[in-house]
Design a protein around this motif. Structure first.
Motif, PDB file in Angstrom:
ATOM      1  N   LYS A   1     -11.713  29.816  79.816  1.00  0.00           N
ATOM      2  CA  LYS A   1     -12.053  31.051  79.100  1.00  0.00           C
ATOM      3  C   LYS A   1     -12.901  31.870  80.060  1.00  0.00           C
ATOM      4  O   LYS A   1     -14.052  31.529  80.324  1.00  0.00           O
TER       5      LYS A   1
ATOM      6  N   VAL B   1     -16.277  30.108  81.453  1.00  0.00           N
ATOM      7  CA  VAL B   1     -17.464  29.663  80.711  1.00  0.00           C
ATOM      8  C   VAL B   1     -17.181  28.294  80.104  1.00  0.00           C
ATOM      9  O   VAL B   1     -18.096  27.492  79.910  1.00  0.00           O
TER      10      VAL B   1
ATOM     11  N   ALA C   1     -11.501  22.084  76.319  1.00  0.00           N
ATOM     12  CA  ALA C   1     -12.297  21.007  75.713  1.00  0.00           C
ATOM     13  C   ALA C   1     -13.548  21.553  75.024  1.00  0.00           C
ATOM     14  O   ALA C   1     -14.018  20.974  74.046  1.00  0.00           O
ATOM     15  N   GLY C   2     -14.104  22.630  75.525  1.00  0.00           N
ATOM     16  CA  GLY C   2     -15.298  23.223  74.930  1.00  0.00           C
ATOM     17  C   GLY C   2     -16.583  22.740  75.584  1.00  0.00           C
ATOM     18  O   GLY C   2     -16.622  21.686  76.232  1.00  0.00           O
ATOM     19  N   ILE C   3     -17.647  23.507  75.398  1.00  0.00           N
ATOM     20  CA  ILE C   3     -18.916  23.259  76.087  1.00  0.00           C
ATOM     21  C   ILE C   3     -19.491  21.877  75.746  1.00  0.00           C
ATOM     22  O   ILE C   3     -19.932  21.145  76.622  1.00  0.00           O
TER      23      ILE C   3
ATOM     24  N   GLY D   1     -20.786  27.265  80.814  1.00  0.00           N
ATOM     25  CA  GLY D   1     -21.521  26.963  79.588  1.00  0.00           C
ATOM     26  C   GLY D   1     -22.155  25.586  79.661  1.00  0.00           C
ATOM     27  O   GLY D   1     -23.347  25.415  79.392  1.00  0.00           O
TER      28      GLY D   1
ATOM     29  N   ASP E   1     -24.963  25.348  82.174  1.00  0.00           N
ATOM     30  CA  ASP E   1     -26.238  25.874  81.695  1.00  0.00           C
ATOM     31  C   ASP E   1     -26.954  24.879  80.779  1.00  0.00           C
ATOM     32  O   ASP E   1     -28.162  24.663  80.911  1.00  0.00           O
TER      33      ASP E   1
END
Lengths: 371, 125
Positions: free
Chosen positions: A23, A34, A38-40, A227, A230
């Motif tokens: 993304k 970011v 799978a996602g942050i 993401g 961070d």
């Protein structure tokens, strides 16, 4: 700065990010992933459990060459560079005349007359101009534009490297080596920005995708975006330039006094040394601290910190949810008298006072492989 | 069945009699990513249409949830406050946020039905 005004720059891995479902968002003038599909949360937890591959090619890579280059660089940073061993890497900062931090950077010594420096993406033009203005004509400076930079991070990073660059396992934390990885000539440091073991790898742009695809094909290695980077660095208590440190914050206030050794503290000889030496002697007015919100609500950057009576103490510089800590975590600045671990603080979140206390950093223990 | 209506801010409201059940859309939970915190309104609070009613936070950011219609809060879904990740699993079902007693059911006419909302989502792609 309006990032939509000019077209975004891309890294040599842009096409791969898009194929992997990244993304893409604007960051420091670059289109960067970011997160992937799978996602942050998953990417974060995978990094702590296995290993993740991050594209950090937006960061600036600089070569400083010439006799006395360490001595010259010391005129811009408060860290010990002359005494840094060949093959070693060190974290330091560029300071301004007020002792504020212009950027934080990693300096590696490839030879007594050859330094390799990594600087932040958002600062790289200004940093390079600063170096040219102060060091131009004394040393050779080159902003490297033809190399990518990727980070392999996590407890399984060493097993992954063992398959493609066995020699890399001889390296310890904060060392640098020119090394072939999967047959590609790279420059690697055993370092990172997650609190985990791992390597940051500088690779010729034309071979970056080959290298990353080889690494991603190894067991336990997944791609991770900015993401997760961070939230990982926040759990590790590491500073993000522009949020936790800036031109109005000294290394002493930022609780980074450890970057200065006895000789540099005594001798000075870097911008703002008078301010920094005074703060070292007398203590700074304010300090960066870890903050543990006592409830479940995250407190984000710029959340006001007060004492129990509602008097303003400062604000949060980085805050969010720590997936491995499994609770909200933050860092912020408070007067020195409120900086002791366990001190009760109040955070004003959406107009409501929430209890918090000063916490030890890091929130998640570092797992570096030291020599 | 299709009395569920949607806002441009990605809330949904499902009406039975004068009670509206409110949540966030599946699109919204997906865009937010892993949800780690939910703050719900107090029972008894009167919400105007469009008022900030709840907060939903992912690892990365906090977002407001606005009330799609005016009314008094009569119930909250404590399960999602205790386990925010439920919102990722059932945003348009079990993971409703709160219920209101509608004070002006005529407001619902200004909201989108499912087909219109799906069309609206396509314009955002």
């Amino acid at each position: 700065m309006n990032e939509s005004e000019s077209p975004l720059l891309t890294t040599p891995l842009d096409a791969l990010h898009r194929r992997l479902g990244g993304k893409m968002v604007p960051f420091a003038g670059y289109a960067m992933p970011v997160q992937y599909s799978a996602g942050i949360m998953t990417e974060h937890l995978h990094t702590r459990a296995k290993a993740s591959l991050f594209d950090v090619s937006h960061m600036g890579q600089v070569e400083i060459r010439g006799e006395g280059c360490a001595r010259w660089l010391e005129t811009l940073v408060p860290g010990e560079i002359q005494g840094l061993g060949v093959g070693k890497t060190r974290y330091t900062v560029f300071t301004n005349d007020q002792g504020g931090i212009l950027d934080d950077l990693m300096v590696s010594k490839l030879a007594e007359d050859h330094l390799f420096v990594v600087i932040n993406a958002a600062c790289k033009a200004a940093d390079f101009a600063h170096m040219q203005a102060r060091l131009g004509g004394k040393v050779d400076l080159r902003l490297i534009g033809d190399r990518a930079l990727v980070a392999l991070q996590g407890p399984k990073a060493a097993e992954a490297m063992a398959r493609v660059a066995p020699g890399a396992l001889d390296m310890t934390f904060m060392t640098i080596r020119e090394i072939d990885i999967a047959g590609i000539a790279c420059l690697a440091t055993r370092s990172g920005y997650t609190g985990e073991d791992g390597w940051e790898i500088s690779v010729p742009a034309g071979r970056a995708e080959d290298l990353v695809q080889t690494l991603l094909a190894l067991p336990d290695v997944m791609p991770a975006g900015l993401g997760a980077r961070d939230s990982l660095r926040l759990e590790a208590g590491l500073c993000l330039y522009g949020s936790d440190i800036d031109a109005a914050t000294t290394p002493v206030e930022a609780n980074l006094s450890w970057i200065m050794n006895k000789r540099r503290r005594a001798e000075g000889g870097f911008p703002g040394a008078d301010v920094i030496q005074k703060q070292l002697a007398e203590g700074p007015a304010r300090l960066r601290i870890g903050i543990q919100p006592l409830g479940r609500a995250p407190a984000r950057a710029h959340t006001e910190i007060t004492d129990a009576a509602g008097n303003r103490l400062g604000e949060i510089c980085s805050g969010g949810f720590g997936p491995s800590a499994d609770r909200p975590i933050a860092m912020g600045y408070v007067p020195r008298a409120f900086a002791a671990i366990g001190t009760r603080l109040t955070l004003m979140v959406r107009g409501k006072p929430l209890d918090a206390e000063v916490a030890a950093l890091p929130f998640v223990p570092h797992r570096y492989v030291k020599g | 069945m299709s009395d569920t209506r949607f806002t441009k801010d990605h809330e949904w409201i499902s009406v039975a009699g004068d009670i509206g059940t409110i949540g966030i859309s599946d699109h919204a939970q997906h865009a937010l990513g892993d949800i780690v915190f939910v703050e719900l309104p107090e029972i008894g609070r009167h919400l105007a249409q469009g008022a900030e009613a709840a907060v939903v936070e992912s690892v990365k950011a906090a977002s407001e949830v606005y009330s799609p219609a005016s009314g008094e809060v009569i119930a909250i879904n404590q399960a999602i406050a205790d386990q925010p990740g439920l919102v990722n699993e059932g945003a348009e079902g079990a993971a409703w946020f709160f219920k209101i007693r509608l004070s002006d059911p005529a407001e619902l006419a200004g909201l989108m039905d499912r087909a219109t909302y799906d069309g609206y989502l396509k314009t955002l792609e």
